[in-house]
Enzyme design. Sequence first.
Site, PDB file in Angstrom:
ATOM      1  N   ASP A   1      34.017  15.979   1.115  1.00 30.85           N
ATOM      2  CA  ASP A   1      33.350  15.207   2.382  1.00 30.85           C
ATOM      3  C   ASP A   1      32.193  15.551   4.016  1.00 30.85           C
ATOM      4  O   ASP A   1      32.606  16.591   4.199  1.00 30.85           O
ATOM      5  CB  ASP A   1      34.832  13.733   3.367  1.00 30.85           C
ATOM      6  CG  ASP A   1      34.473  13.249   4.040  1.00 30.85           C
ATOM      7  OD1 ASP A   1      35.114  12.494   3.506  1.00 30.85           O
ATOM      8  OD2 ASP A   1      34.184  12.596   4.747  1.00 30.85           O
TER       9      ASP A   1
ATOM     10  N   TYR B   1      23.849  -3.362   3.833  1.00 38.65           N
ATOM     11  CA  TYR B   1      25.009  -2.098   2.723  1.00 38.65           C
ATOM     12  C   TYR B   1      24.558  -2.196   1.683  1.00 38.65           C
ATOM     13  O   TYR B   1      25.109  -2.059   0.756  1.00 38.65           O
ATOM     14  CB  TYR B   1      26.059  -2.734   3.971  1.00 38.65           C
ATOM     15  CG  TYR B   1      27.677  -1.809   3.115  1.00 38.65           C
ATOM     16  CD1 TYR B   1      27.856  -0.904   3.130  1.00 38.65           C
ATOM     17  CD2 TYR B   1      27.842  -3.332   2.622  1.00 38.65           C
ATOM     18  CE1 TYR B   1      28.866  -0.465   2.539  1.00 38.65           C
ATOM     19  CE2 TYR B   1      29.146  -2.676   1.931  1.00 38.65           C
ATOM     20  CZ  TYR B   1      29.338  -1.574   1.193  1.00 38.65           C
ATOM     21  OH  TYR B   1      30.990  -1.175   1.040  1.00 38.65           O
TER      22      TYR B   1
ATOM     23  N   LYS C   1      24.334  -0.551  -1.914  1.00 32.92           N
ATOM     24  CA  LYS C   1      26.065  -0.422  -2.688  1.00 32.92           C
ATOM     25  C   LYS C   1      25.815  -1.095  -4.304  1.00 32.92           C
ATOM     26  O   LYS C   1      25.888  -0.283  -4.913  1.00 32.92           O
ATOM     27  CB  LYS C   1      26.860  -1.178  -2.681  1.00 32.92           C
ATOM     28  CG  LYS C   1      28.190  -0.438  -0.939  1.00 32.92           C
ATOM     29  CD  LYS C   1      28.387   0.977  -1.274  1.00 32.92           C
ATOM     30  CE  LYS C   1      29.336   1.323  -2.378  1.00 32.92           C
ATOM     31  NZ  LYS C   1      30.033   2.720  -2.720  1.00 32.92           N
TER      32      LYS C   1
ATOM     33  N   THR D   1      31.480  -2.593  -4.159  1.00 38.56           N
ATOM     34  CA  THR D   1      32.517  -3.221  -3.608  1.00 38.56           C
ATOM     35  C   THR D   1      32.235  -5.106  -4.532  1.00 38.56           C
ATOM     36  O   THR D   1      31.097  -4.872  -4.885  1.00 38.56           O
ATOM     37  CB  THR D   1      31.632  -3.346  -2.443  1.00 38.56           C
ATOM     38  OG1 THR D   1      31.854  -3.964  -1.234  1.00 38.56           O
ATOM     39  CG2 THR D   1      30.241  -3.205  -2.427  1.00 38.56           C
ATOM     40  N   ASP D   2      33.111  -5.442  -3.462  1.00 34.50           N
ATOM     41  CA  ASP D   2      32.268  -7.115  -3.715  1.00 34.50           C
ATOM     42  C   ASP D   2      30.716  -7.953  -3.279  1.00 34.50           C
ATOM     43  O   ASP D   2      30.502  -8.599  -3.612  1.00 34.50           O
ATOM     44  CB  ASP D   2      33.736  -8.193  -3.648  1.00 34.50           C
ATOM     45  CG  ASP D   2      34.373  -8.351  -2.450  1.00 34.50           C
ATOM     46  OD1 ASP D   2      33.702  -7.257  -1.499  1.00 34.50           O
ATOM     47  OD2 ASP D   2      34.999  -9.009  -2.061  1.00 34.50           O
ATOM     48  N   GLU D   3      30.662  -7.275  -2.172  1.00 38.40           N
ATOM     49  CA  GLU D   3      29.277  -7.594  -1.652  1.00 38.40           C
ATOM     50  C   GLU D   3      27.880  -7.457  -2.465  1.00 38.40           C
ATOM     51  O   GLU D   3      27.165  -8.391  -2.155  1.00 38.40           O
ATOM     52  CB  GLU D   3      29.789  -7.098  -0.158  1.00 38.40           C
ATOM     53  CG  GLU D   3      30.415  -7.241   0.560  1.00 38.40           C
ATOM     54  CD  GLU D   3      30.364  -6.723   2.053  1.00 38.40           C
ATOM     55  OE1 GLU D   3      29.258  -6.392   2.767  1.00 38.40           O
ATOM     56  OE2 GLU D   3      31.225  -6.864   3.001  1.00 38.40           O
TER      57      GLU D   3
END
Length: 350
Positions: A34, A158, A162, A132-134
């Site tokens: 990270d 964003y 993704k 992500t579902d986006e």
Amino acid sequence: MKKILITGGAGFIGSHVVRLFVTKYPDYHIFNLDKLTYAGNLANLTDIENAPNYTFVRGDIVDADFINELFETHQFDGVIHLAAESHVDRSITEPMAFVMTNVVGTCNLLNAAKNTWKASGYEGKRFYHVSTDEVYGELHNPEDFFLETTPYDPRSPYSASKASSDHFVRAYGNTYKLPIVITNCSNNYGPNHFPEKLLPLMINNILHSKPLPVYGKGENVRDWLFVVDHARAIDTVYHAGKEGETYNIGGFNEWKNIDIVRLVCKTMDSKLGRPEGTSEQLITYVTDRAGHDLRYAIDATKIMNELGWKPSLQFEEGLEKTVDWFLNNQEWLDNITSGNYKEYYDKMYS
Ligand code: NAD
Ligand code: DAU
């Protein structure tokens, strides 16, 4: 001992995935990579930081030389990739940070995995990309849900970053036969949620009697899943998901923003011993998010039927646990809102 690299493990979801893997699989060694951006917080992992099967590495997935060397040194057996810039509002004001981490960073990991694993013919390896579902865009018809076959239609910087990373992951699976798997999940909530996101922001503002900014008319719909259930789904897919497949993860739990904010107000009033209706008075309608997606709703039938995963918590129970966690961990919140946690890590790791 299997060596697994988890990226973004100091963030919201990553911290729950790291904890689950470190405690459930003592025969795995978990490396948490990270960068500790504003969203990374090692206070999310204090309970497992001294576990013998856990190592924290501070580093940037955008730095290709560093990533290649890390893979060469440790010869990981698997990767679970969560590191990302994750906040839609920030992607509107600083899109290039999203291109760098979410697209270039993901490609650096793919290259390093391909190059270190190809000699072994990828035997026993797995590259798991958390998405992500986006990426599917927005829904208008209340009967529609996002399926694994729904065409991509990302609409914010964003979600475009993704979607791009998902395409690269699939391309490496197809072209180089890298053993990949992808999941696309709906909105998570729970402990360690960074207080720029809707639910923890509302909880923090209610605590301090500050305005509760609801974008537009509050009519947008999100599908909420308790973060520990997402971590359980990741465990399931990492171990049982079919190579090359995509699985949608969600709670069949849709809420209009204004309704969920009202529920948080009610729960907080009751927990804080304030008269019901006190916190609702703080609701303030503000300028809408640019390009604000109307509705997301995941059809999670595939992971439920094929892999036997299902959410363990009803939403009301999950929300109550979440509110209790934030009330019992106000120091965690205060350290973030004051910026103290960043100063500490920057000194410690500089
Ligand atoms: P988060 O912002 O809380 O955490 C992201 C973590 O990644 C942080 O610890 C940060 O320090 C680290 N990071 C960022 N840039 C890095 C870089 N260049 N190198 C190394 N580390 C870096 O995010 P989250 O909400 O926990 O999301 C985790 C993943 O899950 C993301 O890939 C996100 O797209 C995806 N996702 C999130 C949700 C959600 O509701 N939060 C839902 C579906 C999918
Ligand atoms: O759907 C999965 C996605 O969920 C993840 O991929 C993202 O990483 C994660 O951040 C989340 O994105 P959202 O944009 O849906 O989450 P956010 O908490 O920012 O906003 C939730 C909804 O609440 C959204 O419709 C915008 C609205 N909102 C948000 C904030 C921060 C408000 O009305 N007011 C606010 O202050």
